[in-house]
Design an enzyme around this catalytic site. Structure first.
Site, PDB file in Angstrom:
ATOM      1  N   ASP A   1       0.855  -1.178   0.000  1.00 34.05           N
ATOM      2  CA  ASP A   1       0.000   0.000   0.000  1.00 34.05           C
ATOM      3  C   ASP A   1       0.906   1.248   0.000  1.00 34.05           C
ATOM      4  O   ASP A   1       2.130   1.150   0.161  1.00 34.05           O
ATOM      5  CB  ASP A   1      -0.985   0.000   1.186  1.00 34.05           C
ATOM      6  CG  ASP A   1      -2.205   0.875   0.885  1.00 34.05           C
ATOM      7  OD1 ASP A   1      -2.144   1.698  -0.052  1.00 34.05           O
ATOM      8  OD2 ASP A   1      -3.225   0.757   1.591  1.00 34.05           O
TER       9      ASP A   1
HETATM   10  C1  BGC Z   1      -5.064   3.260   0.167  1.00 33.85           C
HETATM   11  C2  BGC Z   1      -5.281   2.246  -0.934  1.00 33.85           C
HETATM   12  C3  BGC Z   1      -5.164   2.906  -2.282  1.00 33.85           C
HETATM   13  C4  BGC Z   1      -3.808   3.555  -2.376  1.00 33.85           C
HETATM   14  C5  BGC Z   1      -3.520   4.190  -3.730  1.00 33.85           C
HETATM   15  C6  BGC Z   1      -3.816   4.080  -0.050  1.00 33.85           C
HETATM   16  O1  BGC Z   1      -3.750   5.141   0.835  1.00 33.85           O
HETATM   17  O2  BGC Z   1      -5.021   2.595   1.405  1.00 33.85           O
HETATM   18  O3  BGC Z   1      -6.523   1.614  -0.778  1.00 33.85           O
HETATM   19  O4  BGC Z   1      -5.369   1.962  -3.294  1.00 33.85           O
HETATM   20  O5  BGC Z   1      -3.721   4.553  -1.374  1.00 33.85           O
HETATM   21  O6  BGC Z   1      -4.249   5.320  -3.936  1.00 33.85           O
END
Ligand code: BGC
Length: 740
Positions: free
Chosen positions: A263
């Site tokens: 993530d």
């Molecule tokens: C979130 C994810 C997301 C990623 C990319 C993160 O902060 O937890 O769910 O896909 O950002 O935007």
């Protein structure tokens, strides 16, 4: 490209190039004349690293992405195309209801169609992979991301995960208008302690396997090309460094062979977690745990080379990760068609096209849950004076969080639609108050918040609204959370509606007792006051681009509500986490009225939620009769043995209606305690006035398996009970025995 050629390509790549394939940066780094600010500037990537970067997130637009792809392929020594990834969570530009609303449709085919439409809009805009579905099971309404999941049930979440992956990817992700799916956030991100975002997860191994992992597994089984790690710890190990979780469980046990991506910034966060001293150690832990792509931090590009030279990371581990990234690019056909479906003509033709809007409207209609109705709904189509009051009356932003490309201009507000569709009533529309106050304490929200009224203006608007309410036959009160009150980083400790709106309800209730409340929100709320003061309550979630049409048609009975709650509405915040598939405990509370103090209960509130899982009303009137099972014994040893469990459902009303017939099973005694019941199937049926249908479920031994005392996944002989009903509170089970 043939596999052999991919291997040759890998062999020909320098170490820097290989490591570059594991880096994912936001689109800002690749824009002409881009000025980097905030975290993007702080990461400090070099020009060389940008030149070799393997994937890009958060950009879209056919023209722009073609340019970026050209630039990357030019600078990459082997001209390897980049992967483009984006969060398309419940629609690209045609926005569908937030996932929790989609969960309430109990209609996976509809959800699959929505995913396939989102894939098409995403693909023509040049993106290859969406960071969806979010398969995190969640039972705690305080957590902001409950809007991104499909609810509290492991089986239902698995059904929707599969539907979404199939909708996005189709049979072949390379095919036109398909995008890859990314199942997230592995694992158990939906269980943060206290509901607080990014917080620690404490869960037993058995509960993890039994309840939290199955939905992700359905995504893997459906062929999702990627999986994302979660921010949280599990067993005190952050997922992004959890080798056992990623290598043993995800890869070996579930058979996932696609790309595992961290993530956002999660690799570097291993330092904050306190299990890595610095970026170097973080990189070592993450890659050894099996994380292929590092999203938005540079510990891989800064350290992997040194780690490999020193032998702390095997060269084979790097090669394996790079090969997975190259394989995914190949699966998408990018070596032959680096722009895939990116096309400006496609954007013009498909984004927000009629067909997409119609599908979004249908999905929105089926996501609405009628929680209360004393007969006031549906509203009469003529001869009434109806006052629509509240901050959602003229609001076009009905799309909720995680709708990055949404634009209020694409939608219509209720106040525009109602007089056109139902012209024969008299209408008043009063905005009445801000959704939340300008000086709202919600961090992040306060700075971006646009409020309609100053304090004095709001006082006058409230006054006017109450006068209007007093003069109307019926008041439709349209209230809710701000769309940014749910989503990432939007945990709350108080799940009631904003205070001003509750004040509005209270004042209006004093002058008019015919109140229909429509709620726009991304999480189950404590709505005791709303329930008490309203003649009807319609839960609309954030219904998306076509949401206002769906709400209007439902209020006036053109559409009959058929949504059922995919997450219980707690009585109050003190009750969370609350879910229907709980355990009996040693001292069960048999009924709500029970007097016994020494049982599992609260002294001040009931055990039962305000509205249970599976619950929802209709304008039709359904009865369930002749519940029956075809036999009372199921044999483990007899291959393909099954019991048919059926019920006859009749629509006694004079309107067409859809009913969700739900099948629950209870394992009466096990080697470990078993839930009081578990959803094992459902069928959404449509019944004409006075029509009856018999609904049959097939119960097999496989449906009775669980992790036994030895953590073996199998069924145990003994007594079971089958409950077929219209929600999770159905009692009077039909007993059968599973025998050897
Ligand atoms: C979130 C994810 C997301 C990623 C990319 C993160 O902060 O937890 O769910 O896909 O950002 O935007």
């Amino acid at each position: 490209m043939e596999k052999r050629k991919l291997v040759e390509l890998l062999e020909d790549m320098s170490m820097e190039e290989k490591i570059g394939q594991l880096l994912q940066l936001t689109g800002s780094y690749f824009m002409e004349d881009a000025v980097l600010t905030g975290p993007e500037a702080e990461i400090g990537v070099t020009d060389q690293e940008i030149a070799c970067c393997g994937s890009v997130l958060s950009v879209h637009g056919a023209k722009e992405l073609r340019k970026i792809q050209d630039r990357i392929m030019k600078s990459q020594p082997h001209h390897i195309p980049a992967l483009f990834m984006l969060d398309v969570i419940h629609g690209f530009r045609t926005i569908f209801p937030v996932p929790i609303g989609q969960g309430c449709t109990f209609h996976p085919e509809l959800v699959k169609e929505g995913a396939s439409i989102s894939a098409k809009e995403t693909a023509v805009s040049g993106v290859h992979i969406t960071f969806s579905p979010m398969s995190d099971l969640c039972r705690d309404a305080r957590w902001g991301r409950v809007m991104e999941g499909t609810g509290e049930d492991k089986y239902l979440n698995g059904v929707y995960t599969k539907a979404m992956v199939e909708g996005y990817q189709g049979k072949d992700v390379k095919a036109p208008y398909k995008v890859g799916a990314c199942v997230k956030h592995f694992a158990a991100y939906g269980l943060p302690e206290g509901g607080r975002e990014y917080n620690t997860v404490e869960v037993s191994n058995r509960t993890l396997f039994e309840d939290y992992l199955p939905a992700y597994k359905e995504g893997v089984k459906a062929g999702a090309v990627s999986v994302m790690t979660s921010f949280n710890t599990l067993d005190r190990i952050p997922s992004t460094a959890n080798r056992r979780l990623m290598r043993d469980v995800l890869r070996d046990n579930m058979g996932f062979d696609g790309v595992l991506i961290s993530d956002y910034g999660a690799v570097m966060e291993l330092v904050n977690h306190g299990i890595a001293e610095d970026g170097k150690e973080a990189a070592k832990l993450a890659i050894n745990a099996g994380v292929d792509i590092e999203m938005m931090s540079r510990s891989y590009v800064a350290n992997l080379k040194e780690l490999i030279v020193s032998g702390e990371v095997e060269q084979s581990v790097l090669n394996e990760a790079v090969m997975r990234v190259l394989t995914l690019k190949n699966q998408l056909g990018l070596f032959e068609h680096p722009y895939k479906d990116a096309s400006e003509e496609g954007e013009q033709a498909y984004i927000l096209c009629k067909e997409h809007r119609e599908a979004a409207r249908k999905c929105a209609e089926e996501s609405l849950v009628l929680l209360e109705n004393d007969g006031i709904l549906p509203l009469k189509k003529q001869g009434q004076h109806i006052a629509f009051i509240g901050p959602y009356v003229d609001n076009k932003e009905l799309y909720g969080a995680w709708a990055l490309m949404a634009d209020g201009k694409d939608a219509k507000a209720l106040s525009e639609i109602v007089p056109l569709l139902y012209p024969n009533n008299g209408y008043w529309f009063e905005h009445a108050c801000n959704i939340v106050p300008k000086d709202s304490l919600l961090s992040g929200l306060a700075s971006t918040l646009e409020t309609k009224y100053t304090e004095e203006e709001e006082a006058r608007a409230m006054e006017r609204a109450v006068e209007t309410a007093a003069a109307a036959d019926i008041v439709v009160l349209m209230m809710g959370e701000h769309r940014l009150q749910t989503g990432e980083a939007a945990a709350v400790g108080d799940i009631t509606l904003p205070k001003k709106q509750l004040e509005l309800l209270e004042r209006i209730a004093k002058v008019n007792e015919n109140i229909v409340t429509v709620l726009f929100n991304g999480r189950p709320l404590d709505i005791r006051e709303v329930k008490e003061k309203s003649s009807a309550v319609l839960e609309a979630w954030f219904p998306g681009t076509e949401g206002a049409y769906a709400v209007a048609d439902t209020l006036f009975g053109t559409s009959n509500p058929s949504g059922r709650l995919s997450m219980s509405f707690p009585y109050c915040v003190g009750q969370v986490p609350v879910h229907y598939d709980e355990f009996a405990t040693g001292r069960p509370k048999e009924t709500e009225e029970v007097e016994n103090k020494f049982c599992s209960r609260y002294e001040d509130i009931p055990n039962a939620p305000l509205y249970p899982f599976g619950y929802g009303l209709s304008y039709a009137d359904f009865t369930y009769e002749y519940r029956r099972i075809s036999k009372e014994q199921l044999k483990i040893s007899k291959q393909d043995d099954f019991i048919e469990a059926s019920v006859t459902v009749t629509n006694h009303s004079d309107v067409v209606g859809m009913e969700v017939v739900q099948l629950y099973i209870q394992d009466v005694k096990g080697s470990v305690v078993r839930p009081v019941k578990e959803l094992k199937g459902f069928q959404k049926i449509c019944l004409e006035p006075q029509e009856s249908k018999t609904v049959t479920f097939c119960v097999t031994e496989e449906m009775l398996r669980f992790y036994d005392i030895n953590m073996e996944y199998k069924s145990e002989p003994g007594e079971f009970r089958i409950y077929i009903g219209h929600d999770s509170t159905q009692s009077n089970g039909l007993a059968f025995h599973l025998t050897k």
